[in-house]
Design a protein around this motif. Structure first.
Motif, PDB file in Angstrom:
ATOM      1  N   ALA A 120       0.647  -1.389   0.049  1.00 46.80           N
ATOM      2  CA  ALA A 120       0.006  -0.037   0.104  1.00 46.80           C
ATOM      3  C   ALA A 120       0.795   1.175   0.022  1.00 46.80           C
ATOM      4  O   ALA A 120       0.671   2.374  -0.627  1.00 46.80           O
ATOM      5  N   LYS A 144       3.405   1.735  -1.535  1.00 49.19           N
ATOM      6  CA  LYS A 144       3.995   1.784  -2.963  1.00 49.19           C
ATOM      7  C   LYS A 144       3.041   2.938  -3.807  1.00 49.19           C
ATOM      8  O   LYS A 144       3.237   3.485  -4.984  1.00 49.19           O
ATOM      9  N   LYS A 145       1.795   2.753  -3.317  1.00 48.71           N
ATOM     10  CA  LYS A 145       0.653   3.385  -4.079  1.00 48.71           C
ATOM     11  C   LYS A 145       0.193   4.675  -3.286  1.00 48.71           C
ATOM     12  O   LYS A 145      -0.528   5.466  -3.971  1.00 48.71           O
ATOM     13  N   ALA A 146       0.144   4.787  -2.222  1.00 46.20           N
ATOM     14  CA  ALA A 146      -0.311   5.961  -1.268  1.00 46.20           C
ATOM     15  C   ALA A 146       0.536   6.385  -0.262  1.00 46.20           C
ATOM     16  O   ALA A 146       1.390   5.920   0.225  1.00 46.20           O
ATOM     17  N   SER A 166       3.352  -6.913  -7.225  1.00 46.12           N
ATOM     18  CA  SER A 166       3.709  -5.174  -7.253  1.00 46.12           C
ATOM     19  C   SER A 166       5.269  -4.915  -7.339  1.00 46.12           C
ATOM     20  O   SER A 166       5.657  -3.885  -8.259  1.00 46.12           O
ATOM     21  N   GLU A 218       6.157  -4.752 -11.074  1.00 55.67           N
ATOM     22  CA  GLU A 218       5.931  -3.514 -11.979  1.00 55.67           C
ATOM     23  C   GLU A 218       7.221  -2.305 -11.678  1.00 55.67           C
ATOM     24  O   GLU A 218       7.655  -2.068 -12.497  1.00 55.67           O
ATOM     25  N   GLU A 219       7.971  -2.847 -10.458  1.00 49.74           N
ATOM     26  CA  GLU A 219       8.808  -1.959 -10.244  1.00 49.74           C
ATOM     27  C   GLU A 219      10.309  -2.609 -10.850  1.00 49.74           C
ATOM     28  O   GLU A 219      11.284  -1.657 -11.304  1.00 49.74           O
ATOM     29  N   GLU A 247      -4.514  -6.105 -16.193  1.00 47.69           N
ATOM     30  CA  GLU A 247      -4.111  -4.459 -16.016  1.00 47.69           C
ATOM     31  C   GLU A 247      -3.063  -4.350 -17.128  1.00 47.69           C
ATOM     32  O   GLU A 247      -2.883  -3.196 -17.311  1.00 47.69           O
TER      33      GLU A 247
END
Length: 179
Positions: free
Chosen positions: A64, A66-68, A108, A111-112, A149
């Motif tokens: 979380a 990483k996103k917020a 996740s 993605e990085e 996605e």
């Protein structure tokens, strides 16, 4: 462990219907709990449960973040803890909580770091998960969701497609096969 395979067909968690024919999707959880109980007793099982749930929480918190923003994540985490505390008994779903968090963390991370191959650790983890708890289908759903996605990313689509095939195949490695 002693040659008795009743654990595969008997629901030891439902004392009222223990003899009812049943496909035990959490047989490996029972084996782990049995072994841990022999090693560390009931108090040790409680500590194990807390550690598994704490690890799941930390992994989800890291994803979380990483996103917020930290404070937003922390604010959402507190009510989540209050909701989840009702289903944190020593039950096989503690493994699903942890594995959902681990799947999300590794997906996740892809993605990085799209070049990393550690994402393929999800295949053997899925094989273990399918024998730990029935929620293992969530692992397939998470990989499929990430695949959808990333549908426009050629590098990730290939890797996630291979991963999805591997995770679905790993799901069949259990005492019951496709059943």
């Amino acid at each position: 462990l002693h040659g008795n395979t009743d654990i595969l067909y008997k629901n030891v968690y439902a004392y009222t219907e223990g003899e009812y024919p049943f496909t035990n999707h959490h047989w490996l959880s029972g084996v782990i709990f049995y072994l841990l109980h022999g090693l560390v007793g009931f108090d040790g099982l409680v500590v194990f449960k807390v550690l598994v749930l704490l690890a799941a929480f930390c992994l989800l918190f890291a994803v979380a973040l990483k996103k917020a923003d930290f404070w937003l994540v922390a604010a959402v985490a507190v009510p989540s803890i209050l909701v989840l505390r009702e289903r944190t008994g020593l039950r096989p779903e503690i493994f699903s909580y942890f594995l959902i968090a681990l799947f999300l963390y590794l997906l996740s991370d892809l993605e990085e770091h799209p070049g990393h191959k550690r994402i393929f650790w999800l295949v053997p983890l899925q094989m273990v998960w399918v024998n730990l708890h029935i929620f293992s289908c969530i692992g397939i759903a998470l990989v499929a969701g990430f695949l959808l996605e990333k549908i426009r990313d050629r590098i990730l689509i290939r890797k996630l497609s291979l991963l999805l095939v591997g995770v679905v195949g790993a799901t069949l490695i259990n005492p019951y096969g496709i059943k």
